[in-house]
Design a protein around this motif. Structure first.
Motif, short mmCIF file in Angstrom:
data_model
loop_
_atom_site.label_atom_id
_atom_site.label_comp_id
_atom_site.label_asym_id
_atom_site.label_seq_id
_atom_site.Cartn_x
_atom_site.Cartn_y
_atom_site.Cartn_z
N HIS A 172 0.83 -1.21 0.00
CA HIS A 172 0.00 0.00 0.00
C HIS A 172 0.87 1.26 0.00
CE1 HIS A 172 -3.42 -2.60 0.63
NE2 HIS A 172 -2.77 -3.16 1.61
N LEU A 173 1.82 1.28 -0.93
CA LEU A 173 2.71 2.42 -1.10
C LEU A 173 2.24 3.25 -2.28
CD1 LEU A 173 6.16 0.59 -0.76
CD2 LEU A 173 4.87 1.74 1.05
N SER A 174 2.62 4.51 -2.27
CA SER A 174 2.40 5.33 -3.45
C SER A 174 3.44 4.94 -4.50
CB SER A 174 2.54 6.81 -3.11
OG SER A 174 3.90 7.13 -2.84
N TYR A 175 3.26 5.46 -5.71
CA TYR A 175 4.20 5.16 -6.79
C TYR A 175 5.62 5.57 -6.40
CZ TYR A 175 6.45 5.62 -11.38
OH TYR A 175 7.30 5.53 -12.45
N TRP A 176 5.76 6.77 -5.85
CA TRP A 176 7.09 7.28 -5.51
C TRP A 176 7.67 6.55 -4.30
CZ3 TRP A 176 8.80 9.55 -9.52
CH2 TRP A 176 7.92 10.26 -10.34
N GLU A 177 6.82 6.16 -3.35
CA GLU A 177 7.30 5.38 -2.21
C GLU A 177 7.82 4.02 -2.67
OE1 GLU A 177 4.38 7.08 1.37
OE2 GLU A 177 3.76 5.40 0.12
N ALA A 178 7.14 3.41 -3.63
CA ALA A 178 7.59 2.12 -4.15
C ALA A 178 8.95 2.25 -4.84
CB ALA A 178 6.55 1.56 -5.13
N LEU A 179 9.13 3.33 -5.60
CA LEU A 179 10.42 3.54 -6.25
C LEU A 179 11.53 3.75 -5.22
CD1 LEU A 179 9.46 5.84 -9.26
CD2 LEU A 179 10.26 3.48 -9.37
N ARG A 180 11.23 4.48 -4.16
CA ARG A 180 12.24 4.70 -3.12
C ARG A 180 12.58 3.38 -2.41
NH1 ARG A 180 9.55 9.70 -3.10
NH2 ARG A 180 11.03 11.44 -3.32
N TYR A 181 11.56 2.55 -2.21
CA TYR A 181 11.81 1.22 -1.62
C TYR A 181 12.80 0.44 -2.49
CZ TYR A 181 10.79 -3.59 -0.09
OH TYR A 181 10.90 -4.87 0.35
N LEU A 182 12.56 0.43 -3.80
CA LEU A 182 13.43 -0.31 -4.71
C LEU A 182 14.82 0.30 -4.77
CD1 LEU A 182 10.86 -0.94 -7.59
CD2 LEU A 182 11.79 -2.65 -6.01
N TYR A 225 -4.17 5.14 15.22
CA TYR A 225 -3.25 4.26 15.93
C TYR A 225 -3.38 2.84 15.38
CZ TYR A 225 -0.71 1.83 19.58
OH TYR A 225 0.20 1.04 20.23
N GLY A 226 -2.23 2.26 15.03
CA GLY A 226 -2.20 0.89 14.54
C GLY A 226 -2.37 0.74 13.04
N ILE A 227 -2.49 1.85 12.29
CA ILE A 227 -2.75 1.73 10.85
C ILE A 227 -1.60 1.05 10.12
CG2 ILE A 227 -1.84 4.04 10.33
CD1 ILE A 227 -4.82 2.29 8.60
N PHE A 228 -0.38 1.29 10.57
CA PHE A 228 0.76 0.64 9.90
C PHE A 228 0.73 -0.86 10.11
CE2 PHE A 228 5.19 -0.95 10.45
CZ PHE A 228 5.54 -0.95 9.11
N GLN A 229 0.43 -1.29 11.33
CA GLN A 229 0.39 -2.73 11.62
C GLN A 229 -0.83 -3.40 11.01
OE1 GLN A 229 0.91 -0.32 13.87
NE2 GLN A 229 2.82 -0.75 14.95
N ALA A 230 -1.89 -2.64 10.75
CA ALA A 230 -3.17 -3.23 10.33
C ALA A 230 -3.46 -3.13 8.84
CB ALA A 230 -4.32 -2.57 11.10
N LYS A 231 -2.74 -2.29 8.10
CA LYS A 231 -3.17 -1.94 6.75
C LYS A 231 -3.29 -3.15 5.82
CE LYS A 231 1.51 -0.66 5.25
NZ LYS A 231 2.34 0.41 4.66
N ASN A 232 -2.33 -4.07 5.89
CA ASN A 232 -2.41 -5.24 5.01
C ASN A 232 -3.60 -6.13 5.37
OD1 ASN A 232 -0.17 -4.48 3.55
ND2 ASN A 232 1.25 -5.67 4.78
N ARG A 262 -11.08 8.79 5.44
CA ARG A 262 -10.48 8.68 4.10
C ARG A 262 -9.20 7.84 4.13
NH1 ARG A 262 -11.56 15.02 2.40
NH2 ARG A 262 -13.80 14.76 2.03
N LEU A 263 -8.51 7.87 5.25
CA LEU A 263 -7.33 7.02 5.40
C LEU A 263 -7.74 5.55 5.38
CD1 LEU A 263 -4.28 6.87 5.90
CD2 LEU A 263 -4.75 7.10 8.35
N ILE A 264 -8.80 5.23 6.07
CA ILE A 264 -9.32 3.86 6.04
C ILE A 264 -9.79 3.49 4.64
CG2 ILE A 264 -11.19 2.36 6.89
CD1 ILE A 264 -11.05 3.94 9.54
N LYS A 265 -10.40 4.45 3.96
CA LYS A 265 -10.98 4.19 2.64
C LYS A 265 -9.92 3.81 1.61
CE LYS A 265 -14.48 6.16 -0.45
NZ LYS A 265 -15.30 7.36 -0.76
N ARG A 266 -8.66 4.10 1.89
CA ARG A 266 -7.58 3.69 0.98
C ARG A 266 -7.48 2.16 0.92
NH1 ARG A 266 -2.20 7.09 2.30
NH2 ARG A 266 -1.40 5.51 0.87
N PHE A 267 -7.98 1.47 1.96
CA PHE A 267 -7.82 0.03 2.04
C PHE A 267 -9.14 -0.74 1.97
CE2 PHE A 267 -4.52 2.18 4.56
CZ PHE A 267 -3.41 1.83 3.81
#
Length: 686
Positions: A76-86, A248-255, A297-302
């Motif tokens: 659940h990364l943005s396009y630019w976040e995915a490129l930075r990961y790589l 709180y917990g969005i990082f641990q729960a998003k997937n 809206r943050l929840i709505k991303r997932f």
């Protein structure tokens, strides 16, 4: 933003089997790799990964893409976040576009605040695990709350020592600047002396993470029973932390949220942690604040489904009902679970197994209509006035639902529950929505203010909906014309009749555009024979001959971007060029275009002309027949459309007695029919 050269460098370095292999166990089978697809409940390996093409495809759920899109979907990364990961994975230095001095300063300040916060989390965790006082007080408390050591580490919990200078002294000694320690909210300055001291001391610490896993804030809970001491101290608003936009917990729960297609919303830190420890991992908390639009809206991303769990004896349930209306207004589906009076999510999770928790939620979650009516009507059974007010309140909740179809479903539910006629409910909804539109219009006028040199009269701002009387909102029909429109799909098909040949030409362009075309005798329609020509040159020239432009924007966008990118490429072997072009599209930052190109190059025989070809003939050897056929089919369909339109104009001219125009239209139709016949003969001949 990362410059194009760096993007190309990242994509050149990527090995898709290595990237996906970090998340999925892959095994070699022939030229490809196979693994269980992480995007659905896959029991047999359904995902194929092609190292040579740099793409993956699940043949069960249909997910497909390259390394970038895999990371965007899975993490659940943005396009630019995915490129930075790589870039980080392959040790590639990121070269950003040239920034102004102010942009550089802001970025460095933002990053510095994150670095300070992450240092603080490690510091508090170290105190918890490695100091005598931390183990005696903090760790003992967490274990008393039945948090396992694994859970404590998973959420990065810690302990702030009792002396209010412990952290600030250590941070300054470690080289962190006072400016960032204060701006992050970790430290405060004493009046007069300016000496730093800790905001958090003698408290167990709950770090709050961003959606990407960076530490952005803290909540500190006292273990004292003294009522004069605040139970919680939280980080203030800062440049890196906006509590209205954080969960709180969005990082641990998003997937888990994305996988379950549901988000469970609770209130506090311990609620989230205990639910996760019990195995219910799609849980987040609003951290004691009222639910905000930004959090929804943050929840709505997932997911577009939320289940809110309320304490059985929570005094603030009625006040929290406003959160339900906010969820509905954002277009999400909401259900509510009320726990037994003696429980909250924390205690309930600790006293029940995973299966028991899941069964309780499934059996007790109610739609918002049932929940609100059961809750509010308890006090109004013998008071018809209050009862009507409650029903009106429920109907107003229905009125905020943006989707008219879903709104009508709720209307039927309300009508059935309260034994009312749907018409009366619809009338109430119309009234509410008209008033809401009028209020929004008034606010826009107020915000805009009178225009210089313009006499405002009764309405001093131009109405965004011309033709409607802004001074008489009650007279407007009950439509959504005055509400903000839903996002428009710019790539929605405008002409389905032309979509098939446009799609087919786009297929040949993106998959074989730089391959040469080999023609049999007299097979080259529309150009000089024996000149070597590529598929992309042929298609461009053939359409340019008749000034044709794709009608459907998706295919037109791919067409235009293809030739723009092609102009930047050096000539090389056809297959290598085509792979660069495919990668350009599938690794681009436009998901709709990337998905369309992937669909085209991965599917088997989806298009009309190719179904005529024998599967034993490699497509690249038949391009001299199939591409001209596709061009002719496209031109034939356009001509056929023009014939139909002209015939309609002739009928209108005959009815109106317009003889001059009628003669011109008849002549035009004769020409179009001649062209149509010629194209049909050519198509049949090829």
């Amino acid at each position: 933003m990362i410059d194009r050269a760096t993007v190309e460098k990242i994509l050149d370095a990527v090995r898709i089997e290595e990237v996906i292999g970090d998340f999925v166990s892959l095994r070699k089978r022939g030229a490809n790799y196979l693994g269980l697809c992480p995007f659905h409940q896959d029991k047999n390996p359904s995902m194929s990964v092609s190292a040579t093409k740099g793409i993956f495809k699940c043949f069960a759920c249909g997910k497909a893409g390259n390394a970038v899109t895999f990371l965007m979907e899975h993490e659940h990364l943005s396009y630019w976040e995915a490129l930075r990961y790589l870039a980080k994975k392959y040790h590639i230095e990121i070269v950003e576009k040239e920034e102004t001095a102010e942009e550089i300063a802001n970025r460095m300040r933002y990053e510095s605040l994150l670095v300070v916060s992450e240092y603080a989390q490690k510091f508090y965790a170290d105190v918890l695990w490695n100091s005598e006082v931390g183990k005696a007080i903090g760790l003992s408390y967490f274990r008393e709350r039945k948090f396992s050591d694994e859970t404590i580490r998973k959420f990065g919990l810690g302990y702030a020592a009792s002396r209010p200078l412990t952290f600030s002294s250590a941070a300054l000694k470690a080289g962190y600047k006072e400016e960032y320690l204060v701006a992050s909210g970790l430290c405060l300055e004493r009046e007069g002396s300016g000496e730093l001291y800790d905001r958090f001391f003698d408290r167990v610490m709950f770090p709050i993470h961003s959606i990407s896993g960076r530490v952005i804030a803290f909540g500190g809970r006292t273990l004292k029973t003294d009522k004069s001491v605040a139970k919680y101290v939280n980080s203030p608003q800062s440049e890196i932390y906006d509590k209205s936009r954080s969960l709180y917990g969005i990082f641990q729960a998003k997937n888990s949220i994305a996988k379950a297609d549901k988000c469970i919303l609770v209130e506090g830190y311990a609620d989230v942690i205990s639910m996760h420890q019990a195995g219910v991992t799609n849980v987040v908390a609003s951290s004691g604040t009222s639910l905000t639009v930004e959090q929804i809206r943050l929840i709505k991303r997932f997911t577009d489904k939320i289940t809110i769990i309320y304490d059985g004896d929570a005094a603030g349930i009625k006040a929290a009902l406003r959160g339900i209306d906010l969820v509905l207004e954002e277009g999400l589906s909401v259900k509510v679970v009320l726990l037994p009076p003696e429980d909250d999510p924390d205690t309930f999770a600790k006293s029940h197994s995973l299966i028991e928790i899941q069964e309780y939620i499934e059996e007790n979650e109610k739609d918002f209509i049932s929940f609100k009516s059961d809750l509010l009507l308890q006090e109004t059974e013998r008071d018809p006035v209050r009862r009507s007010q409650v029903i009106r309140d429920i109907v107003q909740s229905v009125a905020v639902v943006p989707d008219p179809i879903l709104r009508n479903v709720y209307v039927e539910m309300v009508a059935e529950k309260f034994e009312m006629k749907p018409d009366s409910i619809l009338a109430t909804i119309s009234e509410f929505r008209r008033k809401k539109r009028a209020l929004e219009r008034s606010r826009r006028r107020f915000d805009a203010g009178p225009q210089p040199g313009h006499d405002p009269g009764p309405s001093f701002i131009q109405d965004p909906h011309p033709g409607l009387d802004p001074g008489s909102p009650e007279d407007l029909p009950d439509t959504d014309i005055a509400t903000p429109p839903a996002p428009v799909d710019r790539y929605a098909l405008k002409d389905g009749y032309l979509a098939v040949p446009e799609r087919e030409l786009t297929y040949y362009l993106v998959k074989f555009g730089e391959y040469p075309m080999y023609f049999e005798e007299d097979m080259y329609y529309g150009a000089e024979q024996h000149d070597e020509i590529t598929v992309s040159q042929y298609i461009r020239d053939a359409l340019a001959d008749d000034d044709l432009v794709f009608v459907n924007e998706l295919y037109r966008t791919i067409f235009e971007r293809y030739y723009a990118f092609l102009a930047t490429l050096p000539r090389e072997e056809a297959e290598a060029m085509q792979q660069r072009i495919i990668r350009y599209f599938t690794a681009g930052d436009d998901p709709a275009v990337a998905r369309a190109v992937l669909d085209l190059i991965l599917e088997e025989h989806p298009l009309t002309v190719r179904t005529y070809e024998e599967s034993i003939t490699p497509e690249e050897q038949a391009l001299g027949r199939t591409v001209p056929k596709s061009v002719l089919l496209y031109k034939l369909r356009i001509t056929d459309q023009q014939c139909t339109a002209t015939a309609k104009e002739i009928t209108l001219a005959q009815r109106g007695g317009d003889q001059d125009n009628l003669r011109d239209l008849v002549a035009r139709l004769q020409i179009l029919n001649t062209v149509k016949n010629r194209l049909s003969k050519e198509l049949n001949r090829l």
